[in-house]
Each structure stands twice: as C-alpha cells, then as structure tokens.
Design a protein around this motif. Sequence first.
Motif, short mmCIF file in Angstrom:
data_model
loop_
_atom_site.label_atom_id
_atom_site.label_comp_id
_atom_site.label_asym_id
_atom_site.label_seq_id
_atom_site.Cartn_x
_atom_site.Cartn_y
_atom_site.Cartn_z
N GLY A 344 5.63 56.24 -25.07
CA GLY A 344 6.20 57.30 -25.89
C GLY A 344 5.83 57.13 -27.34
N TYR A 345 6.31 58.07 -28.15
CA TYR A 345 6.06 57.98 -29.59
C TYR A 345 6.96 56.89 -30.16
N CYS A 346 6.36 55.92 -30.83
CA CYS A 346 7.10 54.72 -31.21
C CYS A 346 7.12 54.47 -32.72
N GLY A 347 6.85 55.47 -33.53
CA GLY A 347 6.87 55.26 -34.97
C GLY A 347 8.28 55.18 -35.51
N GLY A 348 8.52 54.39 -36.51
CA GLY A 348 9.81 54.32 -37.18
C GLY A 348 10.89 53.72 -36.31
N TYR A 349 12.14 54.14 -36.61
CA TYR A 349 13.29 53.59 -35.93
C TYR A 349 13.73 54.41 -34.72
N TYR A 350 13.12 55.60 -34.53
CA TYR A 350 13.57 56.50 -33.48
C TYR A 350 12.38 57.04 -32.70
N SER A 351 12.64 57.51 -31.50
CA SER A 351 11.62 58.15 -30.67
C SER A 351 12.30 59.21 -29.82
N ASN A 380 26.82 62.16 -36.07
CA ASN A 380 27.21 63.26 -36.95
C ASN A 380 26.04 63.82 -37.76
N ALA A 381 24.89 63.16 -37.70
CA ALA A 381 23.74 63.63 -38.47
C ALA A 381 23.12 64.85 -37.80
N GLU A 382 22.82 65.88 -38.60
CA GLU A 382 22.19 67.08 -38.06
C GLU A 382 20.68 66.88 -37.95
N TRP A 383 20.09 67.50 -36.93
CA TRP A 383 18.65 67.42 -36.76
C TRP A 383 18.13 68.74 -36.21
N GLU A 384 16.82 68.90 -36.21
CA GLU A 384 16.23 70.14 -35.74
C GLU A 384 15.01 69.84 -34.87
N VAL A 385 14.66 70.82 -34.04
CA VAL A 385 13.54 70.65 -33.13
C VAL A 385 12.68 71.91 -33.15
N GLU A 386 11.37 71.71 -33.09
CA GLU A 386 10.41 72.80 -32.99
C GLU A 386 9.49 72.52 -31.80
N ILE A 387 9.19 73.57 -31.04
CA ILE A 387 8.32 73.43 -29.87
C ILE A 387 7.15 74.40 -30.03
N PHE A 388 5.93 73.87 -29.91
CA PHE A 388 4.72 74.67 -30.09
C PHE A 388 3.95 74.72 -28.77
N ASP A 389 3.36 75.89 -28.49
CA ASP A 389 2.57 76.02 -27.27
C ASP A 389 1.15 75.50 -27.50
N GLN A 390 0.26 75.73 -26.51
CA GLN A 390 -1.10 75.19 -26.57
C GLN A 390 -1.91 75.78 -27.72
N LYS A 423 12.84 66.66 -36.37
CA LYS A 423 13.12 66.08 -37.69
C LYS A 423 14.54 65.52 -37.66
N TYR A 424 14.63 64.21 -37.70
CA TYR A 424 15.92 63.53 -37.69
C TYR A 424 15.98 62.59 -38.89
N LYS A 425 16.94 62.83 -39.76
CA LYS A 425 17.04 62.08 -41.01
C LYS A 425 15.71 62.16 -41.76
N ASP A 426 15.09 61.04 -42.04
CA ASP A 426 13.85 61.04 -42.81
C ASP A 426 12.61 60.89 -41.93
N GLU A 427 12.77 61.00 -40.62
CA GLU A 427 11.64 60.79 -39.73
C GLU A 427 11.26 62.07 -38.99
N TYR A 428 9.96 62.22 -38.76
CA TYR A 428 9.44 63.27 -37.89
C TYR A 428 8.99 62.61 -36.59
N LEU A 429 9.57 63.04 -35.49
CA LEU A 429 9.29 62.46 -34.18
C LEU A 429 8.53 63.48 -33.35
N GLN A 430 7.54 63.02 -32.59
CA GLN A 430 6.73 63.93 -31.79
C GLN A 430 6.67 63.46 -30.34
N GLY A 431 6.55 64.44 -29.45
CA GLY A 431 6.39 64.14 -28.04
C GLY A 431 5.72 65.31 -27.34
#
Length: 436
Positions: A344-351, A380-390, A423-431
């Motif tokens: 999986g994506y393993c950058g930073g503190y979260y994945s 309690n931290a708010e986060w957002e998600v974006e999903i892109f097609d091919q 986007k969670y806190k200061d990190e951008y996570l991808q999968g």
Amino acid sequence: MFLILIGVTANSQGTILTPMGQTVSVNNNWDTPEWVIIWDTLAAREIRKNDWDTPIKLGPATSHYNCHSYAWNVVEGGSSTNKWMNQNLDNGNPNLSKYWTNDAYVSTPYVADHEKIFYGITVDHSAITTATVGTVKSKWGWWGLYEHSTAECPFNAGSLVYYKLKSPSISNSTDVFCSNTQRTLNNGFTASNWTYDWNASGSLYQVSGDFSPNYIVSSNSSVGYGTINLTVTSPSGMTASTQKNIGVNMPLSEDLSFSLYTTGGMPVSYMCPNTHYHLYLNNNSGCSLTNYTWLVPTAWSINYTWSNMISVYTNSTPGGRVEVSATTCCGVNTKVKIGYLGSGYCGGYYSIIFSPNPPSNGETTLTIETTSEDVVFDENAEWEVEIFDQMQVLKEQKTKLKGKENKINTTGWKTGIYLVRVKYKDEYLQGKLVVK
C-alpha cells in the motif's frame, strides 16, 4: 373457531420420533361412525356459513390424528392411526416444538412447496404448503382433512410461521484423513424412511452406506482434497443439501491463514517498502504441522524463521506470493498454503486501504490506517476524499468526513482503476481502487 370434541376417549399415550430422534408424545383415541358423520356435517356447515370457496375435502373426520400429526408425521410416512399430537404435554412441557428445536426444521421467510406451517401458539394449528402459493393442506381438528387457502379454515391465519428442512451437518472426528483411512460419517438425521443421497469425490471414495443415515468413506494415498455431498429427502418431498470438504494427508487450505505483524507486534494488512515484518501461518485445523519451509519473493531478505513464523525485510519491493510447505499430521511433507500479501501507500504517518478491493456488490470501505503503533488516529479531525477515473476526471468528492472509515458506492462505475486521494491533516494519501 372452537371445534367440539364429543364421543372421543384417549385410551392411552404412545410416542413417535422426530427426524433427529427426539421423542414426541401422541394419544391413542377412538371414535364411532356416528360421530364421524356428525363431524363431517359440522365441517360442511362451517364452510357454507362462511361462504368459503377454496376448501376441498381430502379425507374423512377422525380423532385418530390431528393437524399437528398430519403436518409433521403423517405426510413424512408416519401412521395416521392413534397419533393425535398435542402442542404441549399435560404437564405443560413442549411437545410439538421439538420438531424445530435442535431438530430437522428451521423457520424460513421463503414459502415453497412441502413446507410446514405453524399457525401460532394461541391458534394451535399446523398445515403443509402445496405447489400453489397460498394453498395448504391441513386436518381440521376432529373434522376432515382439507386443501384450502391459508385463511379459509376454522383457524386464524394472522401469525403463520413457515418451516423448511434444515441443511444436514456432516460430522466426523476430523476434517483430515491420512492415507487409506476409513471413516463413518453421519448427518444427525435418524429417520429410516428418508432418502440420503451421498456422493464422494476427489481423494475420497465410497465404501458403503449410500441412501442410509450413516456413510462410510475411505481416502486414497494421494495428497489433496476430497468432497462429500449429501442430499436429504423426506417422504413428503422436502429436500436439503450440504457439502463437506476433507483434507487428505494435509489440512484444508481454508483452515490455514496468514497474519502479518510489524517487528513491534502491531498487526497490519499490507506491506511497505524497506520494512521488517513477522509473517505467521495460522493453523485452525485439527492436523498439526511441523518442519515449515517458506518460499517468499526473491526481492525480500529473510532474517530468520522460527516454527510457523518467518521474519523478512521487504527492501524496495513489498508484497508478493508466499508459499509454505510443512510436514503434516499424516507424516507427509507437502505444500500446505499459497497466499498473496499486498502493498500500500506508505508515506508519512498514515495510509489508506480499501476492503474489499475490487468492491463487492458495488461497495467498498476506505480506511485510513496509521503506519506506526506510536501514531494515534484523531477521530475528530475532518478529512476529504477525491476519486478520479482513468481519464483523471473527478468522479466523486466528499468533504468534512470524520472517523477512519467511509463507504464508497461503485454501482454503475465503468471497469477500470480509479485513483483515490485523501487529504488528512497535513498529509495527502493515495491509493488505487480496482472496479471490475
């Protein structure tokens, strides 16, 4: 509706057996031809008074058997003579309910042919379904046997419970047979007038017992799996089937599983680059394993092995195919498990991970995981998600999410690989989410 019982005497009590051998009490009644005529007359009068169209008389009035005896015993090949069955015993203990309490029948919302119907404790009536939906057969107390709609009878049809034949459970001492081992299997049903259609395949073959409650099979000397199939058919035509897999000289693959841990003992679901892990083979079978041999991707480094665990370092290529061989309880050394570990994506503190991936029934769950046991997820931290097609077109966006999980509905999405960015806190996570 109260059915009058006149001229009937319970001479004695007898017993019958449920399909799984429980004892049910029945009364030995007698009646006279005169009272049979009276009961038939009363039934005909009841039908005319209520202007019922559906009842068709199938059998004469008698006190030798009643609705419960007919539905649960007579149609399954039991005698209708001296078999009046009460819902409860004289001391109040259950009698009829033994048929669906740890026995052959289970309640079902699906209405099919040959099922049993119980009209409820207060109404105290039983019937059987027919091939025509809404039409049943039942004995009306001391009156005759009728085919009728569920409602057009002297019994309130407001609380019907349907019962079907439950799936048999094939049992034996172990799910692993060693070479040329003979075992007797049973399924819990004991009724001798039922049909038991057994079949053995793979590394198993039949010795004897087809069409009987007990089945004798034997294994050959190969290493692999065998399958036992069983279909039980009651005299009324109710059927239920089951299948049991047997390991021959080795455990079943489904009884073995992998679990992955960091060197600090934290369970994880996938691998990251340049990381140490402990990988375990869990054995939930009744067959012990020894002398483990591991085959892992060549890009990994093996630190050491110990019993059912291997310690590895992933280098730059995490994930891949893992094979384990071992000496089984039968003294055979063979390959016992093949599995695949993901990355999986393993950058930073979260994945982020998706379960399942690809989605099942148009839905998957996105989960934010911490990559270290020292990191605590902030619910309690708010986060957002974006999903892109091919084509890198934004397919879906969600904001102000909380908690570590969020369901994604992929119903109607085109087949392909979708890029998911969180986007969670200061990190951008991808999968990557695979839709098939």
